[in-house]
Design an enzyme around this catalytic site. Structure first.
Site, PDB file in Angstrom:
ATOM      1  N   ASP A  49      49.012 -64.095 122.029  1.00 52.68           N
ATOM      2  CA  ASP A  49      50.000 -64.374 120.980  1.00 52.68           C
ATOM      3  C   ASP A  49      49.749 -65.750 120.356  1.00 52.68           C
ATOM      4  OD1 ASP A  49      50.909 -65.929 123.056  1.00 52.68           O
ATOM      5  OD2 ASP A  49      52.999 -65.285 122.934  1.00 52.68           O
ATOM      6  N   SER A  50      48.743 -66.469 120.878  1.00 51.37           N
ATOM      7  CA  SER A  50      48.283 -67.682 120.191  1.00 51.37           C
ATOM      8  C   SER A  50      47.828 -67.353 118.772  1.00 51.37           C
ATOM      9  CB  SER A  50      47.136 -68.341 120.973  1.00 51.37           C
ATOM     10  OG  SER A  50      46.119 -67.404 121.248  1.00 51.37           O
ATOM     11  N   ASP A  88      48.681 -59.457 124.823  1.00 48.56           N
ATOM     12  CA  ASP A  88      49.823 -60.308 125.197  1.00 48.56           C
ATOM     13  C   ASP A  88      51.105 -59.674 124.674  1.00 48.56           C
ATOM     14  OD1 ASP A  88      50.180 -62.679 126.522  1.00 48.56           O
ATOM     15  OD2 ASP A  88      49.565 -63.952 124.852  1.00 48.56           O
ATOM     16  N   LYS A 118      49.547 -58.656 129.114  1.00 48.49           N
ATOM     17  CA  LYS A 118      49.865 -59.917 129.801  1.00 48.49           C
ATOM     18  C   LYS A 118      51.300 -60.279 129.468  1.00 48.49           C
ATOM     19  CE  LYS A 118      48.216 -64.197 128.437  1.00 48.49           C
ATOM     20  NZ  LYS A 118      49.465 -64.928 128.099  1.00 48.49           N
ATOM     21  N   GLU A 120      54.158 -63.636 130.138  1.00 51.44           N
ATOM     22  CA  GLU A 120      54.387 -64.978 130.676  1.00 51.44           C
ATOM     23  C   GLU A 120      55.427 -64.826 131.785  1.00 51.44           C
ATOM     24  OE1 GLU A 120      54.951 -68.007 127.749  1.00 51.44           O
ATOM     25  OE2 GLU A 120      53.176 -67.377 126.644  1.00 51.44           O
ATOM     26  N   GLU A 187      48.083 -71.991 133.260  1.00 51.90           N
ATOM     27  CA  GLU A 187      47.874 -72.882 132.114  1.00 51.90           C
ATOM     28  C   GLU A 187      48.437 -74.285 132.384  1.00 51.90           C
ATOM     29  OE1 GLU A 187      48.941 -71.285 128.285  1.00 51.90           O
ATOM     30  OE2 GLU A 187      48.501 -73.177 127.271  1.00 51.90           O
TER      31      GLU A 187
HETATM   32  O1  KIV Z   1      48.110 -66.510 123.770  1.00 54.84           O
HETATM   33  C1  KIV Z   1      47.100 -66.946 124.337  1.00 54.84           C
HETATM   34  O2  KIV Z   1      46.048 -67.162 123.730  1.00 54.84           O
HETATM   35  C2  KIV Z   1      47.182 -67.199 125.764  1.00 54.84           C
HETATM   36  C3  KIV Z   1      46.053 -67.953 126.376  1.00 54.84           C
HETATM   37  C4  KIV Z   1      46.210 -69.372 126.033  1.00 54.84           C
HETATM   38  C5  KIV Z   1      45.939 -67.710 127.819  1.00 54.84           C
HETATM   39  O3  KIV Z   1      48.137 -66.857 126.390  1.00 54.84           O
END
Ligand code: KIV
Length: 275
Positions: A49-50, A88, A118, A120, A187
């Site tokens: 989600d970055s 994510d 994924k 959090e 992280e």
């Molecule tokens: O969203 C993302 O890119 C991440 C990584 C920084 C692990 O969660």
């Protein structure tokens, strides 16, 4: 060069089996052309989600939606043939209940064809990780600095300065591990804490700004390729794409302004016989 040709795509059991073994090579991917370049080198591609910041110019990941993740996930899956692709789950799509998480995760996997999700995974999320894994959805956890918690944390802050933060990061990792997560991103923690977590869990750990004490590493691809004028301090820049793009586009603009149009040499010439 590290490119590898594999007969079939890496699966969740392959990732689990890398605990304590050959380090896992992981990067983020958001679109098909970049996924095609990363795929032969990587074990895991994360549609992170970055992308809210890296692609959409947002300040945080809070505004990223499940629809955005699915759109980018589909693009990555069209190009990634070997790496395990993880989607994510964005803020607001899984925290309310295990049922909400299942609805979002199953949609993400069914619509993109990716292999895992994924989340959090704060300590509260153990129940959710178990609910998903028991129903056939492989889950990667994410502990330590959790960008989706930035509002509560007052920004993106490394974790582990106080004993309470250390205990919390360890508890988050154990909760995800005991609930069946197949891998855990750590992280923004110091090396001793990354080592303690890595030793405490069965799942391989994947560090970002968390030292070489983890079982693998992930970086945000545009950061390590030098696409932006800023990157976190811990990121090694393996290229300077920003400078290269700037120079190339500047040269193009100069050519056009001087009427050195690049296509001039290839201008079509129609003959009368062409009709
Ligand atoms: O969203 C993302 O890119 C991440 C990584 C920084 C692990 O969660």
């Amino acid at each position: 060069m590290s490119a590898q040709t594999r007969k079939k795509r890496i699966g969740v059991p392959d990732i689990r089996a890398r605990k304590g073994g050959e380090p896992l090579v992981c990067l983020t991917a958001y679109d098909a052309p970049m996924a095609a370049l990363l795929d032969p080198h990587c074990d895991v591609l994360l549609v992170g989600d970055s992308l809210g910041m890296a692609v959409h110019g947002m300040d945080t990941t809070i505004g990223v939606t499940l629809d955005m993740m699915i759109l980018h996930g589909k693009a990555v899956m069209r190009a990634a043939k070997q790496a395990l692709v993880v989607i994510d789950l964005p803020f607001g799509s899984y925290e309310a209940s295990p049922e909400q998480a299942f609805a979002s995760a199953s949609r993400a996997l069914a619509e993109t064809g990716a292999q895992a999700v994924k989340i959090e995974s704060g300590t509260y999320a153990g129940e959710t990780v178990r609910f998903l894994t028991e129903r056939g959805i492989p889950v990667m956890g994410h502990v330590g600095l959790r960008p989706q918690a930035a509002l509560n944390d007052g920004g993106f802050r490394a974790k582990g300065r106080s004993q309470a933060e250390r205990d919390r990061a360890i508890a988050e990792a154990k909760a995800a591990d005991e609930a069946g997560a197949f891998a855990i991103v750590i992280e923004g923690v110091a090396e001793d804490l990354a080592r303690e977590i890595t030793t405490a869990v069965k799942a391989p750990t994947i560090g970002i700004g968390a030292s070489a004490a983890c079982d693998g590493q992930i970086l945000v691809t545009p950061d390590m390729l030098g696409l932006f004028d800023w990157a976190p301090k811990f990121v090694k820049r393996y290229a300077s794409l920003r400078d290269e793009v700037d120079a190339a586009v500047g040269q193009y603009a100069d050519d056009v302004r001087a009427r050195r149009f690049p296509e001039a040499a290839q201008t079509y010439e129609f003959k009368p016989s062409d009709g």
